[in-house]
Structure formats: structure tokens, C-alpha cells
Write a protein that holds these residues in place. Structure first.
Motif, mmCIF file in Angstrom:
data_model
loop_
_atom_site.group_PDB
_atom_site.id
_atom_site.type_symbol
_atom_site.label_atom_id
_atom_site.label_comp_id
_atom_site.label_asym_id
_atom_site.label_seq_id
_atom_site.Cartn_x
_atom_site.Cartn_y
_atom_site.Cartn_z
ATOM 1 N N TYR A 198 0.867 -1.214 -0.082
ATOM 2 C CA TYR A 198 -0.031 0.160 -0.053
ATOM 3 C C TYR A 198 0.869 1.270 0.141
ATOM 4 C CZ TYR A 198 -4.180 -2.993 1.045
ATOM 5 O OH TYR A 198 -5.256 -3.492 0.769
ATOM 6 N N ILE A 199 1.852 1.529 0.589
ATOM 7 C CA ILE A 199 2.638 2.589 0.944
ATOM 8 C C ILE A 199 3.798 2.574 -0.336
ATOM 9 C CG2 ILE A 199 4.773 3.494 2.189
ATOM 10 C CD1 ILE A 199 3.416 2.447 4.843
ATOM 11 N N GLY A 200 4.042 1.505 -0.893
ATOM 12 C CA GLY A 200 4.919 1.341 -2.070
ATOM 13 C C GLY A 200 4.008 1.962 -3.213
ATOM 14 N N THR A 201 2.645 1.427 -3.288
ATOM 15 C CA THR A 201 1.830 1.861 -4.389
ATOM 16 C C THR A 201 1.541 3.553 -4.076
ATOM 17 O OG1 THR A 201 0.847 -0.194 -4.447
ATOM 18 C CG2 THR A 201 -0.492 1.735 -5.219
ATOM 19 N N GLY A 202 1.480 3.760 -3.084
ATOM 20 C CA GLY A 202 1.342 5.418 -2.827
ATOM 21 C C GLY A 202 2.760 6.111 -3.318
ATOM 22 N N PHE A 203 4.095 5.735 -3.189
ATOM 23 C CA PHE A 203 5.144 6.358 -3.630
ATOM 24 C C PHE A 203 5.103 6.170 -5.303
ATOM 25 C CE2 PHE A 203 6.849 6.238 0.644
ATOM 26 C CZ PHE A 203 7.793 7.364 0.607
ATOM 27 N N LEU A 225 7.903 -8.316 -5.429
ATOM 28 C CA LEU A 225 8.108 -8.380 -6.908
ATOM 29 C C LEU A 225 7.428 -7.200 -7.580
ATOM 30 C CD1 LEU A 225 8.179 -12.013 -7.802
ATOM 31 C CD2 LEU A 225 9.762 -10.555 -7.890
ATOM 32 N N GLN A 226 6.038 -6.813 -7.042
ATOM 33 C CA GLN A 226 5.349 -5.745 -7.703
ATOM 34 C C GLN A 226 5.995 -4.362 -7.322
ATOM 35 O OE1 GLN A 226 1.097 -6.347 -7.920
ATOM 36 N NE2 GLN A 226 0.807 -4.309 -7.722
ATOM 37 N N VAL A 227 6.381 -4.231 -6.095
ATOM 38 C CA VAL A 227 6.750 -2.907 -5.536
ATOM 39 C C VAL A 227 8.118 -2.382 -5.977
ATOM 40 C CG1 VAL A 227 7.206 -1.375 -3.637
ATOM 41 C CG2 VAL A 227 5.202 -3.021 -3.525
ATOM 42 N N PHE A 228 9.112 -3.565 -6.062
ATOM 43 C CA PHE A 228 10.398 -3.076 -6.369
ATOM 44 C C PHE A 228 11.055 -3.835 -7.690
ATOM 45 C CE2 PHE A 228 10.022 -3.473 -1.723
ATOM 46 C CZ PHE A 228 10.640 -2.332 -1.580
#
Length: 296
Positions: free
Chosen positions: A203-208, A266-269
């Protein structure tokens, strides 16, 4: 520039507080109420599905944010005297081609990745195709889900990001603050209860990710398209008992959560940086450090 286009406005940070505080107080009240209730969020959602069905539950979950979107746009237009165009983008007009490209790109990825996942691990899914409920689901998803996601984008990547940017004369602070807060408002989602705190990375990674593409592109069009595609496609393709968006999707995910952290990482990074590369090449982004940190 997306934030700086408003720097001649006379609005102070105090003018951004009423709506922002009202929203966060509302979210905090819901979180406290759910923590004190005899049933948790998942059980409450299950009860709604049992009483009203999945399609109507989806309407009930998304409709309040659709109403808040209307309220926010009216607040910006009449309380701040700001155009909806300037809340959306720094371009002379909203670029619908950007919205559609982002929507199509992420929709295609989700369709392909879901198809591959089903082909490799069919035992992780149950086929749930019901023609009549699915037709109604398509209508609901097209109408309500983009309104729900658009509120989150207009509030976090638009209203808050512009207000904090004008107040702090920075870009990095509104990026960090809105990204973290975007993640935290999802803390009461059923997925967090099932998968644990690790999902907050997503969630936070998607926000960034959404904040970065907004600042780099000087507008929310790409973020609007991505977020709408994510929720619309997920509501149509795959649902699970731990999903906040219960729907009559084509597939029901019945797998365990043992691989969830790997998929999140995998999705975020990996996937998000690849998308950033695609957007950067297509739209000629450069000078990343200045655009993500400095107020001009």
C-alpha cells in the motif's frame, strides 16, 4: 509545474485543513469503531455479502468515496476558487490519452499475469463465472469503482500534495507524507488482517509509485488511469474472501498467503520500476531529483 502553478494563490495551509482533517477524523473513527466492535472488518464484510450479495456490497463499499469525490471537487471549486483542471494537471487541459494509456497498460498486465497464474496454478482458483451477476458487475465496476479510485487520487495526489507543497515549498515532503498516509488508510482492510503487516509495503509502495508519476508527469492523469485499472480489473478478474472489493469476479482466489510477501516485493520493487521506465521513455521524463524534491 503541477504544484507550483498555484503558488500565486493566497490559500494558506489552514485553508486545506478543514476537509483534510474531516477525512482523517472520519477514517480514524471508523478504525476505532471497527477495533471496538464485536466483529472484525472481515466478518462485517462477510455479513454484508450474505445479506445483500457481492454486487450490492461492492456498491455499498465504493459509493461513499464516490460521494466524497463530488464533495471534494465542489469544495475545491467553490471554497478554494480553484479549477478542477488545475487540481488534475499543469497542462492546459486534462490529457485523456494519458489516462487511457495508463489504464490500458496496467489492465493488460493484470489480465496477462492473472491468466499466467491460473495456467500455472489452477488449483489456487475457483471458476466463478455467472453471466447475469457478471454483467451487473461490469456496469457497477465501470460506474462506481473509478469514482472510488478517483477520490483517493484527487485527495492524496491532488489536494493534499498541492496543499503541502505550497505550505512547505518542497516536493519531497508531500510525496512522502501522502504516500505513507495513503498506505495507512488501508490498515483496516481485510487483507491486512489475513496477510499481516507485510502488505503495508504494497500500500505504501503503491502510494510512492503514484506520487512519483504525478510529480514527474506534472499531473494526475497517469495515476488516475493506473488506479482505476487496478481496482476495476481486480473486481472483474479475481476476488477472495479477504478482499476489500468483494465481487462476482471470474475467479475466486482460494490459495494460502504463504507467497504473498514475495508477490508484494516483486510488484513494488520490480514491476513498478519497470512501469516508471516505460512512462519515462514515453513521456520524456528527466531531472528526477529536482522534480521529486525541489519546489520551483
Amino acid at each position: 509545474m503541477y504544484i507550483e502553478q498555484l503558488k500565486n494563490n493566497k490559500d494558506s495551509l489552514l485553508k486545506y485543513l478543514p476537509f483534510s482533517l474531516a477525512f482523517f477524523i472520519f477514517m480514524a473513527f471508523n478504525l476505532i469503531a471497527s477495533s471496538l466492535a464485536e466483529t472484525n472488518t472481515q466478518e462485517a464484510l462477510d455479513l454484508m455479502v450474505e445479506q445483500m450479495g457481492k454486487n450490492m456490497t461492492l456498491v455499498m463499499v465504493t459509493a461513499p468515496l464516490a460521494f466524497l469525490l463530488l464533495l471534494l471537487l465542489l469544495w475545491v471549486r467553490f471554497f478554494h476558487g480553484q479549477s478542477i483542471r488545475s487540481l488534475t494537471t499543469a497542462r492546459p487541459k486534462t490529457d485523456w490519452k494519458r489516462i487511457l494509456f495508463s489504464f490500458a497498460l496496467w489492465s493488460l498486465f493484470l489480465i496477462i499475469s492473472t491468466g499466467i497464474s491460473y495456467y500455472i496454478n489452477p488449483s489456487d482458483y475457483e471458476i466463478n463465472f455467472k453471466p447475469v451477476p457478471f454483467i451487473f458487475l461490469i456496469i457497477i465496476s465501470i460506474i462506481f469503482v473509478p469514482l472510488q479510485t478517483s477520490f483517493e487520487e484527487y485527495f492524496f495526489r491532488g489536494y493534499l500534495m498541492q496543499g503541502l507543497g505550497l505550505a512547505t515549498k518542497t516536493r519531497w515532503f508531500p510525496l512522502v507524507f501522502t504516500s505513507v498516509m495513503f498506505g495507512l488508510i488501508h490498515v483496516s482492510n481485510p487483507e491486512v488482517l489475513q496477510l499481516g503487516p507485510s502488505i503495508m509495503i504494497f500500500y505504501i509502495g503503491t502510494g510512492f509509485f503514484l506520487g512519483i508519476i504525478t510529480l514527474m508527469d506534472d499531473g494526475m492523469e497517469l495515476a488516475l488511469g493506473f488506479h482505476a485499472a487496478n481496482n476495476v480489473m481486480l473486481s472483474l478478474l479475481v476476488t477472495s474472501k479477504t478482499s476489500a472489493l468483494q465481487s462476482e469476479a471470474l475467479l475466486i482466489d482460494i490459495s494460502d498467503s504463504s507467497n504473498s510477501l514475495t508477490e508484494i516485493i516483486l510488484q513494488v520493487f520490480l514491476i513498478f520500476p519497470i512501469l516508471l521506465f516505460i512512462f519515462a521513455k514515453k513521456y520524456g521524463w528527466n531531472d528526477w531529483k529536482r522534480k521529486l524534491t525541489q519546489f520551483n
